[in-house]
Scaffold this motif. Structure first.
Motif, PDB file in Angstrom:
ATOM      1  N   GLY A 249       0.589  -1.285   0.090  1.00 34.62           N
ATOM      2  CA  GLY A 249       0.115   0.001   0.051  1.00 34.62           C
ATOM      3  C   GLY A 249       0.859   1.096  -0.150  1.00 34.62           C
ATOM      4  O   GLY A 249       1.935   1.282   0.057  1.00 34.62           O
ATOM      5  N   GLU A 250       0.171   2.379  -0.088  1.00 36.95           N
ATOM      6  CA  GLU A 250       0.881   3.583  -0.157  1.00 36.95           C
ATOM      7  C   GLU A 250       1.985   4.178   0.955  1.00 36.95           C
ATOM      8  O   GLU A 250       3.227   4.299   0.795  1.00 36.95           O
ATOM      9  N   LYS A 251       1.438   3.505   2.125  1.00 36.18           N
ATOM     10  CA  LYS A 251       2.337   4.048   3.475  1.00 36.18           C
ATOM     11  C   LYS A 251       3.690   3.103   3.453  1.00 36.18           C
ATOM     12  O   LYS A 251       4.553   3.542   3.478  1.00 36.18           O
ATOM     13  N   LEU A 252       3.503   1.681   3.195  1.00 40.27           N
ATOM     14  CA  LEU A 252       4.595   0.835   3.249  1.00 40.27           C
ATOM     15  C   LEU A 252       5.204   0.957   2.229  1.00 40.27           C
ATOM     16  O   LEU A 252       6.489   0.707   2.168  1.00 40.27           O
ATOM     17  N   ALA A 253       4.842   1.387   1.042  1.00 42.11           N
ATOM     18  CA  ALA A 253       5.645   1.655  -0.234  1.00 42.11           C
ATOM     19  C   ALA A 253       6.594   2.661  -0.195  1.00 42.11           C
ATOM     20  O   ALA A 253       7.809   2.773  -1.147  1.00 42.11           O
ATOM     21  N   LEU A 254       6.423   3.559   0.776  1.00 38.17           N
ATOM     22  CA  LEU A 254       7.624   4.583   1.064  1.00 38.17           C
ATOM     23  C   LEU A 254       8.752   3.951   1.601  1.00 38.17           C
ATOM     24  O   LEU A 254       9.733   4.613   1.493  1.00 38.17           O
ATOM     25  N   GLN A 255       9.048   2.852   2.053  1.00 40.79           N
ATOM     26  CA  GLN A 255      10.093   1.955   2.394  1.00 40.79           C
ATOM     27  C   GLN A 255      10.933   1.581   0.954  1.00 40.79           C
ATOM     28  O   GLN A 255      12.048   1.248   1.226  1.00 40.79           O
ATOM     29  N   LYS A 256      10.294   1.584  -0.209  1.00 41.59           N
ATOM     30  CA  LYS A 256      10.845   1.246  -1.577  1.00 41.59           C
ATOM     31  C   LYS A 256      11.681   0.052  -1.309  1.00 41.59           C
ATOM     32  O   LYS A 256      12.885   0.091  -1.599  1.00 41.59           O
TER      33      LYS A 256
END
Length: 793
Positions: A249-256
């Motif tokens: 999701g958008e939030k965890l995708a910030l971890q790349k």
């Protein structure tokens, strides 16, 4: 011809027994160190080499951006393996995921609490298992288990285990389907005592896995793969890089997250990552010890060169006569090399005895289980090649130097060695002591770093504090057990937590607060604790209050450390409301930073939350009114009243903390030993040189005594030359060692600086050792009756 060379070499050794003994003993010590270090290096480089598919085995790992930095982890979410099988069927011949476990295994009256692993059955096609019994279909059925040979013997003795039942945690029963030989000490999976099928893990956790809100979020699996022959690991990594990112999701995708394949050849020695880049690891210690071993051997070779060339005047007549009767330079070189090789092979015999005697102690210090296979032909080929090379290295300079004498000058008596002839010897002495002094400085710096980290304030009281695993049986009776321990006086305080005081086990990305930078992911460790946790371990409150039964809704509160308070950015964090996965949590207290992870790293933000159901450890402060032994015995008996089946396994917190220093302490002990041997070898050579030089100057000493020279004056004269050489060595060694050790210290965030006294102590020690070494010969020569040295002329 060779026989003749060896005869002459033996006679020369017997003619100068003192010099020969120093040469042989010095070489033996140097070769012993080199062989031991060589065995250690070989053990390190042969890690996991028993795997038949060693070059094709990989582990799937992840780079993720957290708190503004790229970190690397070996854990993956459990859907990863199936997703890769579906999308990239040609990139891996096999994939197998796993998760580690710890269980109590029982068969009849025999029980064994051991570490094991849940594994998919494909692992049997990836890793090499030396099966004693059973087959590669051992993990097909969910209620099966593979046992290591040692565990099978512990549970079944001489009975055939195949098909026999094993009870797991008094909960389920599985059947033994295979027995495999234990992995050697130098293998990644040497601590795996049993293997349970992944299908069983799925059955046991079916409800949790089925109701998981986002299965791509938690990382708890290790994933191993087998790539096809001739496949490029880099190319495989490039293809699977975004396989997790696409499912977030958008939030965890910030971890790349970037998934990549990490080859088995780099697991052990190149395990360190810095900001997403493979930055070495244990390989630095391999090169360090290998270099030290070569230098110590070089010191022994230098002794041989020095003492051989120091006797040049005595040997010059032999060279002159041999050349006069027709000997060629080539023959003389062979003669002197044969003498060197004979000395080296005698030293080898002594060094092998020393290796055999010292190997157990070396293993204990190095944390190894190295054994020598005396029947291995490769071992003897390497040893003989090593000895031959050492002999040629040690004898090359003396052979070339002595064979170059002019026979006319020698036989006319006009050949004199002269002052310049001693310069190479002095240079070699400087090299010897430069290496020795650098090693001593290195040991002192490592000692300072260990002491500095050990003296770092822990932030809690670790004395008389123990912890143990928390079983379901104990969990259901916790309050009664706690009351018994306190009432009987065996414990002063009792609490529970999801992790021991000196480590973290879980992290979360779900904590949020007003004003946080939402452009990057924030991940932090968290620990669930009981109400009495702070009082039990003795943490230090800086602001606010501790968890307490006097307040309602403590399960919606945080106690945070100073690092977390700094990260939040609030001037007064107490009373602030944070959100954890959307639920509000109030910060009720701030504690002093504790050393929970590595003692060499700065404290990370840690959030402590109260829970009554998510505990895995019981932490006990032993009674101060009884001895630790008496308290432990009483606690053990009390536990047995509630859980008779589970062995009472516990650890002292201070001992667990001490293990964090074990690698550096082993390093320090080994370097201490090698530095001591380097000094011993150097002093042996110095003693021999001092003996030779005082003998050469005996007539000068006699004349000076007749003219009124005192014993102290003669001692100072004879010692001065050697002290000058040591001072030169110190001037060279100090900046070199400082540069190298500062570079080494840079690898620690929490580190000491090199104290000035390091160089002062080393310099004073080196000069003291030098004076003690040469003083015997100097004073002996100074006390000699001058008549004896002068009457021949």
């Amino acid at each position: 011809m060779l026989r003749n060379y060896l005869k002459i070499a033996w006679r020369n050794l017997m003619r100068t027994k003192g010099f020969s003994a120093i040469n042989i003993f010095g070489l033996a010590i140097g070769m012993t160190v080199a062989i031991l270090i060589g065995l250690w290096v070989w053990d390190e480089f042969s890690f996991d080499r028993k795997q038949e598919k060693y070059d094709r085995i990989v582990q799937l790992m992840q780079h993720t951006e957290r708190n503004g930095e790229k970190s690397t982890q070996p854990w993956n979410p459990y859907p990863l393996a199936d997703e890769i099988r579906r999308l990239y069927p040609d990139e891996f011949e096999q994939l197998a995921q796993s998760t580690r476990t710890w269980n109590l295994l029982k068969h009849g009256e025999n029980k064994a609490p051991k570490a094991g692993i849940y594994w998919e059955e494909e692992i049997l096609d990836i890793l090499t298992f030396d099966l004693v019994a059973g087959s590669k279909t051992a993990l097909k059925e969910p209620y099966s288990v593979m046992l290591s040979e040692s565990l099978a013997k512990s549970l079944f003795g001489e009975e055939d285990p195949i098909g026999q039942p094993v009870n797991i945690d008094d909960d389920i029963e599985v059947k033994v389907t295979a027995v495999y030989k234990n992995y050697p000490d130098n293998a990644t999976f040497n601590d795996i005592n049993y293997i349970l099928p992944w299908k069983l893990f799925e059955k046991q956790n079916a409800e949790w896995m089925a109701t998981m809100e986002d299965p791509w979020r938690p990382n708890f699996c290790f994933t191993y793969g087998l790539i096809p022959e001739n496949a490029s690991i880099e190319a495989v990594s490039a293809k699977i890089k975004d396989v997790r990112l696409r499912n977030l999701g958008e939030k965890l995708a910030l971890q790349k997250p970037e998934v990549f394949a990490f080859p088995m050849s780099r697991w052990h020695l190149y395990e360190k990552f810095e900001n997403g880049v493979n930055a070495g690891g244990s390989i630095q210690y391999v090169w360090l010890f290998g270099t030290v071993g070569l230098f110590v051997l070089l010191l022994a070779c230098i002794n041989f060169m020095n003492l051989s060339t120091a006797q040049s005047e005595r040997k010059s007549k032999e060279v002159g006569i041999r050349k006069a009767v027709g000997s060629e330079k080539r023959q003389l070189i062979f003669q002197f090399l044969s003498e060197s090789l004979l000395t080296t092979f005698i030293a080898l015999a002594i060094s092998l005895i020393l290796v055999l005697v010292s190997l157990n102690s070396f293993n204990e210090i190095a944390g190894k289980q190295i054994k020598i296979d005396w029947s291995n032909q490769m071992f003897w080929l390497l040893i003989l090649g090593f000895t031959f090379t050492t002999g040629l290295l040690a004898g090359s300079y003396p052979a070339l130097y002595l064979s170059s004498f002019n026979p006319v000058k020698v036989l006319k008596g006009t050949f004199k060695v002269g002052k310049l002839a001693s310069l190479p010897r002095k240079a070699l002495v400087v090299v010897q002591f430069t290496v020795s002094i650098a090693l001593i400085i290195g040991t002192l710096v490592v000692f300072q770093q260990i002491k500095y980290a050990k003296n770092r304030p822990l932030g809690y009281n670790q004395n008389n504090l123990i912890f143990k695993g928390y079983t379901d049986v104990v969990h259901s009776s916790y309050e009664a057990l706690k009351r018994d321990l306190l009432t009987k006086g065996f414990a002063k305080e009792v609490t529970v937590s999801s992790a021991p005081p000196m480590r973290t086990q879980s992290t979360t990305t779900g904590i949020d607060w007003d004003g946080r930078d939402k452009s990057s992911s924030f991940e932090t460790p968290f620990i669930y604790v009981g109400l009495d946790y702070g009082k039990t371990i003795g943490w230090k409150l800086k602001a606010g209050r501790d968890f307490s039964a006097n307040f309602d809704d403590e399960e919606k509160a945080f106690v945070i450390n100073e690092a977390a308070a700094k990260t939040l950015g609030f001037d007064e964090p107490v009373g602030k409301i944070l959100r954890w996965d959307g639920d509000p949590y109030e910060v009720i207290g701030v504690i002093e930073d504790m050393v929970v992870e590595s003692p060499y790293d700065p404290s990370r933000p840690i959030f402590y939350a109260h829970s009554t159901s998510k505990q895995q450890n019981m932490i006990i402060r032993l009674s101060g009114s009884k001895s630790p032994q008496e308290s432990i015995a009483g606690i053990k008996e009390t536990f047995a009243d509630y859980d008779k089946e589970t062995p009472f396994d516990y650890e002292f917190v201070d001992e667990a903390n001490a293990l964090k220093f074990s690698q550096l302490e082993r390093l320090n002990k080994l370097i201490n030993i090698f530095a001591g041997l380097a000094i011993l070898i150097s002093c042996l050579g110095l003693f021999g040189l001092a003996s030779y030089m005082t003998a050469q100057r005996s007539k000068e000493i006699g004349v000076r005594k007749v003219l009124g020279a005192t014993v102290s004056g003669l001692w100072a004269m004879l010692s001065k030359d050697f002290l000058i050489l040591i001072l030169i060595s110190l001037v060279i060694a100090a900046p070199l060692a400082a540069w190298f050790m500062n570079d080494w210290l840079a690898g620690f965030d929490y580190r000491t600086s090199i104290a000035w006294w390091t160089f002062a102590v080393t310099g004073f020690g080196a000069m003291t050792i030098t004076l003690l070494t040469v003083s015997y010969q100097s004073i002996k020569a100074a006390l000699m009756n001058p008549v004896k040295s002068l009457k021949t002329d």
